[in-house]
Scaffold this motif. Structure first.
Motif, PDB file in Angstrom:
ATOM      1  N   GLU A 209     107.198  81.741 -40.627  1.00 17.37           N
ATOM      2  CA  GLU A 209     107.865  80.827 -41.554  1.00 17.37           C
ATOM      3  C   GLU A 209     107.205  79.456 -41.530  1.00 17.37           C
ATOM      4  O   GLU A 209     107.052  78.798 -42.559  1.00 17.37           O
ATOM      5  N   GLU A 210     106.803  79.040 -40.356  1.00 17.29           N
ATOM      6  CA  GLU A 210     106.102  77.758 -40.230  1.00 17.29           C
ATOM      7  C   GLU A 210     104.757  77.805 -40.941  1.00 17.29           C
ATOM      8  O   GLU A 210     104.348  76.845 -41.616  1.00 17.29           O
ATOM      9  N   MET A 211     104.068  78.937 -40.797  1.00 19.71           N
ATOM     10  CA  MET A 211     102.753  79.077 -41.427  1.00 19.71           C
ATOM     11  C   MET A 211     102.850  79.084 -42.946  1.00 19.71           C
ATOM     12  O   MET A 211     101.975  78.562 -43.640  1.00 19.71           O
ATOM     13  N   LYS A 212     103.894  79.679 -43.478  1.00 19.33           N
ATOM     14  CA  LYS A 212     104.073  79.694 -44.931  1.00 19.33           C
ATOM     15  C   LYS A 212     104.111  78.285 -45.510  1.00 19.33           C
ATOM     16  O   LYS A 212     103.624  78.030 -46.613  1.00 19.33           O
ATOM     17  N   ARG A 213     104.698  77.364 -44.754  1.00 20.35           N
ATOM     18  CA  ARG A 213     104.812  75.993 -45.243  1.00 20.35           C
ATOM     19  C   ARG A 213     103.467  75.286 -45.321  1.00 20.35           C
ATOM     20  O   ARG A 213     103.333  74.263 -45.993  1.00 20.35           O
ATOM     21  N   SER A 214     102.449  75.855 -44.650  1.00 21.59           N
ATOM     22  CA  SER A 214     101.111  75.264 -44.706  1.00 21.59           C
ATOM     23  C   SER A 214     100.274  75.837 -45.846  1.00 21.59           C
ATOM     24  O   SER A 214      99.152  75.384 -46.080  1.00 21.59           O
ATOM     25  N   ILE A 215     100.814  76.827 -46.547  1.00 16.83           N
ATOM     26  CA  ILE A 215     100.103  77.459 -47.665  1.00 16.83           C
ATOM     27  C   ILE A 215     100.604  76.839 -48.960  1.00 16.83           C
ATOM     28  O   ILE A 215     101.810  76.861 -49.237  1.00 16.83           O
ATOM     29  N   PRO A 216      99.737  76.263 -49.784  1.00 14.05           N
ATOM     30  CA  PRO A 216     100.179  75.607 -51.008  1.00 14.05           C
ATOM     31  C   PRO A 216     101.091  76.458 -51.887  1.00 14.05           C
ATOM     32  O   PRO A 216     102.030  75.943 -52.493  1.00 14.05           O
ATOM     33  N   GLY A 218     103.110  78.659 -50.791  1.00 16.09           N
ATOM     34  CA  GLY A 218     104.351  78.840 -50.074  1.00 16.09           C
ATOM     35  C   GLY A 218     104.695  80.261 -49.695  1.00 16.09           C
ATOM     36  O   GLY A 218     105.847  80.559 -49.373  1.00 16.09           O
ATOM     37  N   ARG A 219     103.724  81.147 -49.680  1.00 15.36           N
ATOM     38  CA  ARG A 219     103.990  82.544 -49.321  1.00 15.36           C
ATOM     39  C   ARG A 219     102.733  83.187 -48.784  1.00 15.36           C
ATOM     40  O   ARG A 219     101.618  82.702 -49.010  1.00 15.36           O
ATOM     41  N   PHE A 220     102.922  84.323 -48.099  1.00 17.62           N
ATOM     42  CA  PHE A 220     101.789  85.134 -47.685  1.00 17.62           C
ATOM     43  C   PHE A 220     101.330  85.984 -48.861  1.00 17.62           C
ATOM     44  O   PHE A 220     102.042  86.146 -49.855  1.00 17.62           O
ATOM     45  N   MET A 241      77.050  89.221 -60.083  1.00 20.20           N
ATOM     46  CA  MET A 241      77.531  88.551 -58.879  1.00 20.20           C
ATOM     47  C   MET A 241      76.944  89.190 -57.631  1.00 20.20           C
ATOM     48  O   MET A 241      77.054  90.406 -57.443  1.00 20.20           O
ATOM     49  N   THR A 242      76.319  88.394 -56.804  1.00 20.38           N
ATOM     50  CA  THR A 242      75.887  88.870 -55.496  1.00 20.38           C
ATOM     51  C   THR A 242      75.776  87.677 -54.556  1.00 20.38           C
ATOM     52  O   THR A 242      75.444  86.568 -54.977  1.00 20.38           O
ATOM     53  N   GLY A 243      76.105  87.899 -53.292  1.00 21.09           N
ATOM     54  CA  GLY A 243      76.087  86.825 -52.316  1.00 21.09           C
ATOM     55  C   GLY A 243      77.317  85.937 -52.366  1.00 21.09           C
ATOM     56  O   GLY A 243      77.398  84.935 -51.665  1.00 21.09           O
ATOM     57  N   ALA A 244      78.294  86.326 -53.168  1.00 18.92           N
ATOM     58  CA  ALA A 244      79.492  85.502 -53.346  1.00 18.92           C
ATOM     59  C   ALA A 244      80.606  85.938 -52.404  1.00 18.92           C
ATOM     60  O   ALA A 244      80.702  87.094 -52.023  1.00 18.92           O
ATOM     61  N   THR A 245      81.447  84.994 -52.049  1.00 19.03           N
ATOM     62  CA  THR A 245      82.671  85.287 -51.311  1.00 19.03           C
ATOM     63  C   THR A 245      83.845  84.756 -52.118  1.00 19.03           C
ATOM     64  O   THR A 245      83.924  83.556 -52.389  1.00 19.03           O
ATOM     65  N   ILE A 246      84.716  85.653 -52.522  1.00 18.69           N
ATOM     66  CA  ILE A 246      85.906  85.269 -53.277  1.00 18.69           C
ATOM     67  C   ILE A 246      87.036  84.984 -52.294  1.00 18.69           C
ATOM     68  O   ILE A 246      87.409  85.841 -51.494  1.00 18.69           O
ATOM     69  N   ILE A 247      87.561  83.782 -52.348  1.00 13.38           N
ATOM     70  CA  ILE A 247      88.668  83.391 -51.472  1.00 13.38           C
ATOM     71  C   ILE A 247      89.982  83.632 -52.195  1.00 13.38           C
ATOM     72  O   ILE A 247      90.184  83.138 -53.310  1.00 13.38           O
ATOM     73  N   ALA A 248      90.859  84.390 -51.565  1.00 17.72           N
ATOM     74  CA  ALA A 248      92.181  84.678 -52.139  1.00 17.72           C
ATOM     75  C   ALA A 248      93.213  84.382 -51.052  1.00 17.72           C
ATOM     76  O   ALA A 248      93.546  85.232 -50.236  1.00 17.72           O
ATOM     77  N   ASP A 249      93.717  83.153 -51.038  1.00 20.11           N
ATOM     78  CA  ASP A 249      94.495  82.687 -49.894  1.00 20.11           C
ATOM     79  C   ASP A 249      95.678  81.804 -50.254  1.00 20.11           C
ATOM     80  O   ASP A 249      96.257  81.160 -49.373  1.00 20.11           O
ATOM     81  N   GLY A 250      96.043  81.754 -51.515  1.00 18.85           N
ATOM     82  CA  GLY A 250      97.172  80.921 -51.916  1.00 18.85           C
ATOM     83  C   GLY A 250      96.903  79.435 -51.782  1.00 18.85           C
ATOM     84  O   GLY A 250      97.830  78.634 -51.764  1.00 18.85           O
ATOM     85  N   GLY A 251      95.628  79.062 -51.674  1.00 21.68           N
ATOM     86  CA  GLY A 251      95.249  77.663 -51.565  1.00 21.68           C
ATOM     87  C   GLY A 251      95.092  77.178 -50.142  1.00 21.68           C
ATOM     88  O   GLY A 251      94.854  75.989 -49.904  1.00 21.68           O
ATOM     89  N   GLN A 252      95.172  78.067 -49.168  1.00 20.76           N
ATOM     90  CA  GLN A 252      95.132  77.686 -47.769  1.00 20.76           C
ATOM     91  C   GLN A 252      93.834  76.967 -47.392  1.00 20.76           C
ATOM     92  O   GLN A 252      93.844  75.982 -46.646  1.00 20.76           O
ATOM     93  N   VAL A 253      92.690  77.441 -47.907  1.00 18.37           N
ATOM     94  CA  VAL A 253      91.413  76.874 -47.523  1.00 18.37           C
ATOM     95  C   VAL A 253      91.284  75.427 -47.995  1.00 18.37           C
ATOM     96  O   VAL A 253      90.509  74.640 -47.441  1.00 18.37           O
ATOM     97  N   VAL A 254      92.051  75.038 -48.996  1.00 17.92           N
ATOM     98  CA  VAL A 254      92.035  73.652 -49.454  1.00 17.92           C
ATOM     99  C   VAL A 254      92.503  72.728 -48.339  1.00 17.92           C
ATOM    100  O   VAL A 254      92.032  71.594 -48.182  1.00 17.92           O
TER     101      VAL A 254
END
Length: 257
Positions: A209-216, A218-220, A241-254
């Motif tokens: 629950e604490e970690m969810k609050r750090s994700i823009p 607000g959810r996993f 497309m090659t050599g790319a990494t698609i980030i799917a994290d709810g904005g966490q990496v920001v």
């Protein structure tokens, strides 16, 4: 061109490691639902058989192959059995891996080597073998590696995992550079936090629950949140497309990047 056409995987052969549960099981189902014949690879044969049954009941085609991704002989057998049943693997999804929750000063050499072997070494050797076979058969293919948002930022207690996943991102770039002109694309997906068997107890507790609050957002991540990224990288939709990494994290990496 219609989306149904460019994302269609009819005529392709996919192999997914770590397919017995979690993201790997979902990846296998999505590939099969969109026309690929799928080889499911993992150590838990009973779970693979059950997943095969679900895929076939939904109209897809799949086979189960029991193999440890660190066993080189088992790796060769998995590719051989897939080829005999379906043809040359043209989509390889390197998803098998393990998490860890040990602080750096408490980590043993054995644990460090185990995580690096599972999460990085196996990705290289399965990619190497898959690419060799694609090139030998004259097949243009796609390799999709599972990285992590932790490849882009550190967190306490996951040193080996974060290092391995950062290595997967760099390995993806290096392989893409060498294989692009030969017709094999190599990309990665970097998920944020998704509840799976390996982290369920942790993420569904108070810490979760604490970690969810750090994700823009607000959810996993939820089931289906990676379907689009996977299909983009595996299909004609991602042909350039090659050599790319698609980030799917709810904005966490920001926040952590």
């Amino acid at each position: 061109m219609k989306a149904a056409t460019i994302f269609d995987l009819t005529g392709t052969v996919a192999l997914v490691t770590g397919a017995s549960s979690g993201l790997g099981a979902r990846f296998a189902q999505v590939l099969a639902a969109n026309g690929a014949k799928v080889a499911l690879v993992a150590r838990r044969k009973d779970r693979l058989d059950a997943l095969c049954g679900r895929i076939e009941k939904a109209g897809g085609t799949a086979m189960a192959i029991e193999a440890d991704v660190l066993d080189r002989a088992a790796m060769l057998r998995a590719f051989d059995e897939t080829h005999q049943a379906f043809g040359t693997v043209s989509i390889l999804v390197n998803n098998a891996g393990a998490a860890q929750g040990v602080r750096a000063l408490d980590m043993t050499e054995e644990e460090w080597r185990r995580i690096l072997s599972l999460d990085l070494d196996s990705v290289f050797f399965w990619s190497q073998e898959g690419a060799r076979r694609m090139l030998a058969a004259g097949v243009k293919g796609s390799i999709v590696n599972t990285a992590s948002v932790l490849a882009f930022g550190a967190a306490k207690g996951v040193t080996a995992y974060a290092v391995a996943k950062a290595g997967v991102v760099q390995l993806t770039k290096a392989l893409a550079l060498e294989l692009a002109f030969k017709g094999v694309r190599v990309n990665a997906i970097a998920p944020g936090w998704f509840v799976t068997d390996i982290n369920r107890a942790f993420l569904e507790g108070d810490k979760g629950e604490e970690m969810k609050r750090s994700i823009p957002m607000g959810r996993f991540g939820a089931e289906g949140d990676l379907d689009g990224a996977l299909l983009l990288l595996a299909s004609k939709a991602g042909a350039y497309m090659t050599g790319a990494t698609i980030i799917a994290d709810g904005g966490q990496v920001v926040r952590i990047g």
